[in-house]
Design a protein around this motif. Sequence first.
Motif, PDB file in Angstrom:
ATOM      1  N   SER A 148       0.843  -1.212   0.000  1.00 34.81           N
ATOM      2  CA  SER A 148       0.000   0.000   0.000  1.00 34.81           C
ATOM      3  C   SER A 148       0.873   1.254   0.000  1.00 34.81           C
ATOM      4  N   LEU A 149       0.277   2.354  -0.420  1.00 31.15           N
ATOM      5  CA  LEU A 149       0.907   3.664  -0.205  1.00 31.15           C
ATOM      6  C   LEU A 149      -0.213   4.680   0.029  1.00 31.15           C
ATOM      7  N   VAL A 150      -0.248   5.247   1.222  1.00 32.01           N
ATOM      8  CA  VAL A 150      -1.305   6.215   1.525  1.00 32.01           C
ATOM      9  C   VAL A 150      -0.968   7.584   0.953  1.00 32.01           C
ATOM     10  N   TYR A 151      -2.008   8.274   0.535  1.00 29.02           N
ATOM     11  CA  TYR A 151      -1.842   9.646   0.059  1.00 29.02           C
ATOM     12  C   TYR A 151      -3.085  10.417   0.459  1.00 29.02           C
ATOM     13  N   CYS A 152      -2.988  11.751   0.477  1.00 36.97           N
ATOM     14  CA  CYS A 152      -4.184  12.550   0.775  1.00 36.97           C
ATOM     15  C   CYS A 152      -4.079  13.903   0.087  1.00 36.97           C
ATOM     16  N   ALA A 153      -5.244  14.445  -0.247  1.00 38.49           N
ATOM     17  CA  ALA A 153      -5.317  15.742  -0.930  1.00 38.49           C
ATOM     18  C   ALA A 153      -6.757  16.216  -0.881  1.00 38.49           C
ATOM     19  N   HIS A 157      -8.439  16.234  -8.828  1.00 41.56           N
ATOM     20  CA  HIS A 157      -7.394  16.169  -9.848  1.00 41.56           C
ATOM     21  C   HIS A 157      -6.049  15.755  -9.236  1.00 41.56           C
ATOM     22  N   GLY A 158      -5.714  16.342  -8.097  1.00 42.71           N
ATOM     23  CA  GLY A 158      -4.463  16.006  -7.421  1.00 42.71           C
ATOM     24  C   GLY A 158      -4.441  14.546  -7.005  1.00 42.71           C
ATOM     25  N   LYS A 159      -5.568  14.073  -6.509  1.00 42.35           N
ATOM     26  CA  LYS A 159      -5.659  12.660  -6.095  1.00 42.35           C
ATOM     27  C   LYS A 159      -5.436  11.739  -7.298  1.00 42.35           C
ATOM     28  N   ASN A 160      -6.042  12.108  -8.443  1.00 41.43           N
ATOM     29  CA  ASN A 160      -5.911  11.261  -9.640  1.00 41.43           C
ATOM     30  C   ASN A 160      -4.451  11.177 -10.098  1.00 41.43           C
ATOM     31  N   VAL A 161      -3.779  12.326 -10.093  1.00 45.92           N
ATOM     32  CA  VAL A 161      -2.358  12.345 -10.503  1.00 45.92           C
ATOM     33  C   VAL A 161      -1.535  11.480  -9.559  1.00 45.92           C
ATOM     34  N   ALA A 162      -1.775  11.637  -8.251  1.00 45.01           N
ATOM     35  CA  ALA A 162      -1.013  10.865  -7.262  1.00 45.01           C
ATOM     36  C   ALA A 162      -1.276   9.370  -7.430  1.00 45.01           C
ATOM     37  N   ALA A 163      -2.545   8.994  -7.565  1.00 48.41           N
ATOM     38  CA  ALA A 163      -2.877   7.559  -7.653  1.00 48.41           C
ATOM     39  C   ALA A 163      -2.195   6.938  -8.868  1.00 48.41           C
ATOM     40  N   VAL A 169       4.751   3.335  -9.852  1.00 48.94           N
ATOM     41  CA  VAL A 169       5.950   2.930  -9.105  1.00 48.94           C
ATOM     42  C   VAL A 169       5.788   1.510  -8.553  1.00 48.94           C
ATOM     43  N   GLY A 170       4.536   1.021  -8.478  1.00 46.42           N
ATOM     44  CA  GLY A 170       4.335  -0.374  -8.071  1.00 46.42           C
ATOM     45  C   GLY A 170       3.552  -0.570  -6.793  1.00 46.42           C
ATOM     46  N   PHE A 171       3.042   0.524  -6.218  1.00 41.57           N
ATOM     47  CA  PHE A 171       2.241   0.429  -4.996  1.00 41.57           C
ATOM     48  C   PHE A 171       0.747   0.413  -5.334  1.00 41.57           C
TER      49      PHE A 171
END
Length: 214
Positions: A148-153, A157-163, A169-171
Amino acid sequence: MRIGILGSGLMGGKLGTLFARAGHEVVFSYARSERKLQRLARQARHNARAGTVRAAAETAEALLLAAHWSRVPEVLRQAGDLAGKVVLTCSLPMNEDDTELVVGRSSSGAEELARSIPEATVVSAFGTVPSEVLFAVFAARRRARRPSLVYCADARHGKNVAARLIRDVGFEPVDAGPLRSARYLEPFTLLVAQLAYEGKGGAQLGYRFERFRR
Ligand SMILES: NC(=O)c1ccc[n+]([C@@H]2O[C@H](COP(=O)([O-])OP(=O)(O)OC[C@H]3O[C@@H](n4cnc5c(N)ncnc54)[C@H](OP(=O)(O)O)[C@@H]3O)[C@@H](O)[C@H]2O)c1
């Protein structure tokens, strides 16, 4: 995607290399030597070059901020106008000697950053794993069980780019909700660092959240 790396050290150097290998156009910037940036670009081979912070920021759709917290104001000053850019930050708000967080509980480094660049979309991502694990995760990216890799925003749009980049990268991206979740995510990173650097088994450490249903 065109991606600017702001801080090309352990995190920025490796993530930039992997973004380039995944097919993105990468500009490495912000290191103490121009030769290092050029070497990173050469070694990444695909679609990568070295540039100034301003050049990396100007052309990019997404930026990875991977500098020490004490250097962030200087990096942002060099970057200039960040209107419309997605800024992914893995920079933890640590003190000079990296012994403790200097922002927390009622705010987070990511939120402070967002306040200082309101024209940009800030995402907290990639900071919860040690740099040592990144290449191994990329090498294992075709396996069904991904870490897993957690992210938040705050912005979709920012979430889509991050995901997308997290997957590249493989997460497996795990959306932790609004940017204020960085208040939990940043201290969690210190736990991961404790396990990676002080625990048994070495620093090539990832984590995985699982749901159990009966
Ligand atoms: N390392 C990790 O595993 C890890 C994990 C999670 C989060 N983080 C966070 O990610 C951020 C980056 O960490 P890192 O370990 O990648 O740090 P790092 O290896 O020290 O990279 C920082 C980059 O900034 C550059 N830099 C520093 N001072 C500079 C100056 N005065 N002028 C120009 N360039 C300068 C360094 O240049 P040089 O390349 O020339 O040294 C390097 O490229 C930090 O906020 C850290 O808390 C790190």
